[in-house]
Design a protein around this motif. Structure first.
Motif: not given
Length: 252
Positions: A6-11, A16-24
């Motif tokens: 997950l990312t934010s347009d502010l940044l 950057h990234g807010f990683f979820t639990r998916r893909g581990g």
């Protein structure tokens, strides 16, 4: 399954990234991208997950810098590599290109900061205790020491427990109310003598009061979405033996 970031347009303009639990690579109660070295998950699997995050951030694993989090208000600067042993702190700041700073969370607020003009970024772990004691302000202080200007800093709160899922007792409300009567705005009435606390709104309030240029919450609730997020409180309610940790990272 590929990583979900997950990312934010502010940044925008800063990786950057807010990683979820998916893909581990983790399984069982940790299934997904558990990056918590303090969990009871297999050490080798956690390292595999962290390496996937480092690859996504385009840095070596040794330059994905985290700290030993203690719910403190301590922020530290880092240069180009992971200090070992990991220092005790709850925010990490860098002005070194190619170094990613990161925090782990499982209901607490992960907050990513960037001053693109000055070339300074930071990541903070802000649960209620850290936010109350000033970890967000300490992060900004450390950024300023490294050349940032508060008015140029953009801060984003990532997936956190939302108000509807965060029930607290009267003593919790009294602590905040005694510190500042205006803090009552972050509480709603629950059942009986219980309250519902709005942690992200409180975090945004502290950030804006501290003078950041812009701040937002991504509006993802960790408790309410088990397919995407780990949650300490949900694990307690389910009677699970342990819980995974999400990772959030930023780099120049």
């Amino acid at each position: 399954m590929s990583l979900e970031i997950l990312t934010s347009d502010l940044l925008d303009g800063v990786r950057h990234g807010f990683f979820t639990r998916r893909g581990g690579a983790s399984s069982g109660i940790f299934h997904g991208l558990n990056c918590g070295t303090g969990s009871s998950d297999q050490t080798s699997i956690v390292e595999t997950n962290r390496r996937r995050v480092a690859d996504a951030m385009e840095v070596p694993l040794t330059r994905l810098v985290t700290v030993h989090q203690t719910h403190s208000a301590r922020a530290i600067p880092v240069d180009d590599a992971q200090p070992l042993p990991r220092p005790e702190a709850d925010a990490v700041v860098t002005a070194t290109p190619g170094t990613a700073v990161a925090v782990l969370t499982a209901d607490c607020q992960p907050v990513l900061f960037a001053d693109r003009k000055a070339g300074v970024v930071a990541a903070a772990h802000a649960g209620w205790r850290g936010a109350f004691d000033g970890v967000l302000e300490a992060t900004l202080d450390t950024m300023e020491e490294m050349g940032a200007a508060r008015a140029d800093v953009r801060a984003v709160i990532g997936p956190s427990i939302s108000q509807r899922a965060y029930e607290v007792g009267p003593e919790f409300f009294e602590l905040f109310f005694d510190e500042d009567r205006e803090n009552s705005m972050f509480f709603a009435n629950g059942e009986g003598d219980r309250f519902l606390f709005d942690l992200p709104a409180y975090g945004l309030h502290r950030l804006r009061r501290a003078g950041v240029g812009q701040a937002e919450w991504t509006r993802h609730c960790t408790y309410s979405d088990p397919e995407r997020f780990f949650s300490y409180r949900r694990s307690v309610h389910r009677g699970e033996a342990d819980y995974g940790r999400l990772i959030s990272a930023i780099r120049l």
